[in-house]
Write an enzyme that holds these catalytic residues in place. Structure first.
Site, PDB file in Angstrom:
ATOM      1  N   LYS A  64       2.189  11.420 -13.608  1.00  0.00           N
ATOM      2  CA  LYS A  64       0.895  10.880 -13.183  1.00  0.00           C
ATOM      3  C   LYS A  64      -0.155  11.716 -13.914  1.00  0.00           C
ATOM      4  O   LYS A  64      -1.047  12.322 -13.313  1.00  0.00           O
ATOM      5  CB  LYS A  64       0.790  10.986 -11.652  1.00  0.00           C
ATOM      6  CG  LYS A  64      -0.368  10.255 -11.047  1.00  0.00           C
ATOM      7  CD  LYS A  64      -0.225   8.750 -11.048  1.00  0.00           C
ATOM      8  CE  LYS A  64      -1.478   8.102 -10.470  1.00  0.00           C
ATOM      9  NZ  LYS A  64      -1.557   6.660 -10.712  1.00  0.00           N
ATOM     10  N   ASP A  82       3.192   4.935 -10.805  1.00  0.00           N
ATOM     11  CA  ASP A  82       2.907   3.670 -10.106  1.00  0.00           C
ATOM     12  C   ASP A  82       3.409   2.488 -10.928  1.00  0.00           C
ATOM     13  O   ASP A  82       3.999   1.541 -10.400  1.00  0.00           O
ATOM     14  CB  ASP A  82       1.417   3.548  -9.770  1.00  0.00           C
ATOM     15  CG  ASP A  82       0.506   3.993 -10.902  1.00  0.00           C
ATOM     16  OD1 ASP A  82       0.990   4.609 -11.867  1.00  0.00           O
ATOM     17  OD2 ASP A  82      -0.705   3.715 -10.825  1.00  0.00           O
ATOM     18  N   ASP A 122      15.746   6.206  -5.154  1.00  0.00           N
ATOM     19  CA  ASP A 122      16.110   5.311  -4.047  1.00  0.00           C
ATOM     20  C   ASP A 122      15.791   3.865  -4.403  1.00  0.00           C
ATOM     21  O   ASP A 122      16.566   2.955  -4.126  1.00  0.00           O
ATOM     22  CB  ASP A 122      15.338   5.699  -2.772  1.00  0.00           C
ATOM     23  CG  ASP A 122      16.162   6.613  -1.877  1.00  0.00           C
ATOM     24  OD1 ASP A 122      17.101   7.252  -2.389  1.00  0.00           O
ATOM     25  OD2 ASP A 122      15.855   6.686  -0.678  1.00  0.00           O
ATOM     26  N   TYR A 171       7.925  19.875  -3.323  1.00  0.00           N
ATOM     27  CA  TYR A 171       8.758  20.178  -2.156  1.00  0.00           C
ATOM     28  C   TYR A 171       8.944  21.680  -1.958  1.00  0.00           C
ATOM     29  O   TYR A 171       9.398  22.120  -0.900  1.00  0.00           O
ATOM     30  CB  TYR A 171      10.133  19.508  -2.265  1.00  0.00           C
ATOM     31  CG  TYR A 171      10.096  17.991  -2.180  1.00  0.00           C
ATOM     32  CD1 TYR A 171       8.929  17.321  -1.833  1.00  0.00           C
ATOM     33  CD2 TYR A 171      11.221  17.233  -2.454  1.00  0.00           C
ATOM     34  CE1 TYR A 171       8.885  15.941  -1.769  1.00  0.00           C
ATOM     35  CE2 TYR A 171      11.185  15.843  -2.388  1.00  0.00           C
ATOM     36  CZ  TYR A 171      10.010  15.203  -2.055  1.00  0.00           C
ATOM     37  OH  TYR A 171       9.966  13.843  -1.989  1.00  0.00           O
ATOM     38  N   ASP A 175      12.670  11.425  -6.176  1.00  0.00           N
ATOM     39  CA  ASP A 175      13.189  11.113  -4.844  1.00  0.00           C
ATOM     40  C   ASP A 175      12.926   9.637  -4.540  1.00  0.00           C
ATOM     41  O   ASP A 175      13.819   8.882  -4.128  1.00  0.00           O
ATOM     42  CB  ASP A 175      12.446  12.022  -3.837  1.00  0.00           C
ATOM     43  CG  ASP A 175      13.048  11.966  -2.446  1.00  0.00           C
ATOM     44  OD1 ASP A 175      14.082  11.303  -2.263  1.00  0.00           O
ATOM     45  OD2 ASP A 175      12.463  12.589  -1.533  1.00  0.00           O
TER      46      ASP A 175
END
Ligand code: NAD
Length: 358
Positions: A192, A224, A252, A141, A248
């Site tokens: 990852k 994943d 959620d 980000y 992020d």
């Protein structure tokens, strides 16, 4: 020593739920359990209306000087047509940056009384108690270079860069290990590393640091698989440590396991500052109606006592009071089900205060 708490109610239901948080703080002061000095300021659309900016300079100065900041929520339909630079949400991003809040804590806990609120089967979610520790101030980000450019052949190219330095990984990983020590002493670091070199560095840095925390069990999971395991068997997790973007998304997902957005607190921590807020927004659809659930805000106060003010007993007491109120069948509209007693924002806050003394 007196602690300074800076209150930023913000917009919409932020104002209503902050009133209930203050009832809890006033109770703590009345009982003589902790000396606190409360001041309040402006942020978001309300700040824009009064000062022309969603984040006045005085707000930043006061927030930096405080031991902890409590924030309600920002945003609303009224300000949606404004330029992005002065939108209420800019106030929120701005204060996180100004306070260098690099570590975001998002607990996802299912209250047994509300297990039916989840879209997953109650037997899958019952008993989950996960803490997502998300790196908040670096990663994709913020990485440079970034942007969209038009190439000589007319095609456009979009670019974002995933960048982490070892010190950025170490400081958030330390927080995760230390928090795990106060819980079940398990950290699952999510990356990852099979595809992204940057997260291979993440994994190796976390492994090197884990030597300082031999009492904490460290495991690793690809993102994943983590997304899948959160739905399949969420109880396996204690602390999840991960990067900004993965955090992020996973935080959620984890919070939605509980099914009740009005119940979820959060913390954002820096070296010198800390900000506590519910995960939900300003809920313009119910603002001003006195029906908002104040429990996420009240549980954010509990987190503040645990993680910044070093008052774990007070944090436990507030969480216990919330449990007692739920046990008694009190519910705001968002978590109400037949057979339960529907109450408004102020009655819920009053009930928690009463339960604190029980
Ligand atoms: P929201 O979280 O405000 O609301 C989503 C839904 O959940 C609404 O139906 C709302 O009524 C309900 N809800 C949320 N909190 C509740 C509570 N405490 N009690 C009962 N019901 C509750 O998200 P949104 O509608 O997408 O966004 C509304 C505004 O809030 C936007 O301007 C958005 O930018 C802003 N926002 C701010 C924050 C923040 O301040 N941290 C976070 C998310 C969204």
């Amino acid at each position: 020593m007196e602690k300074s708490i800076y209150l930023l109610p913000g917009d919409g239901i932020g104002q209503e739920i902050m009133t209930e948080a203050v009832k809890i703080l006033d109770w703590v002061r009345r009982e003589g359990l902790l000396s606190m000095n409360l001041t309040s300021g402006l942020i978001g659309g309300t700040a824009y209306d009064l000062t022309g900016t969603p984040l006045p300079e005085e707000t930043v100065t006061a927030a930096k000087a405080a031991d902890a900041v409590l924030l309600g929520a920002v945003g609303g339909v009224k300000w949606e047509s404004l330029d992005y630079a002065v939108r209420p949400e800019r106030g929120l991003l701005g204060i996180r940056k100004a306070l260098d809040l690099y570590c975001n804590l998002r607990p996802a806990q299912v209250f047994p009384q509300l297990a039916n609120a989840s879209t997953l089967k109650p037997e899958v979610v019952a008993g989950i108690d996960i803490m997502v520790v998300r790196e908040l101030s670096s990663g994709i980000y913020f990485g440079q270079p970034r942007g969209v450019e038009t190439l000589p052949d007319g095609r456009q190219k979009g670019l974002n860069s995933l960048v982490y330095y070892t010190d950025e990984i170490q400081r958030v990983a330390r927080r995760a290990f230390e928090i795990a020590r106060k819980r079940q002493s398990r950290v699952c670091s999510v990356d990852k590393a099979n595809v992204l070199e940057c997260t291979e560095l993440w994994r190796n840095t976390v492994i090197a640091l884990s030597g300082d925390y031999p009492d904490v069990a460290l495991s690793h999971m690809y993102v994943d698989n983590a997304a899948m395991q959160l739905i399949r068997n969420p109880r396996q997790f204690d602390v999840i440590l991960t990067t900004n973007m993965f955090g992020d998304i996973l935080s959620d997902e984890a919070s939605m396991l509980t099914g009740s957005i009005g119940m979820l607190p959060s913390a954002s921590l820096g070296e010198e500052s800390a900000l506590y807020e519910p995960i939900h927004g300003s809920a313009p659809d119910i603002a001003g109606m006195g029906v908002a659930n104040p429990l996420a805000m009240i549980l954010s106060v509990a987190m503040m006592f645990r993680y910044t003010l070093d008052q774990p007993a007070l944090a436990d007491r507030i969480e216990r009071a919330v449990n007692l109120v739920l046990d008694a069948g009190l519910r705001t509209a968002d978590i109400w089900e037949p057979g339960m007693q529907k109450v408004g924002t102020a009655s819920m806050g009053d009930a928690v205060v009463a339960a604190l003394s029980a």
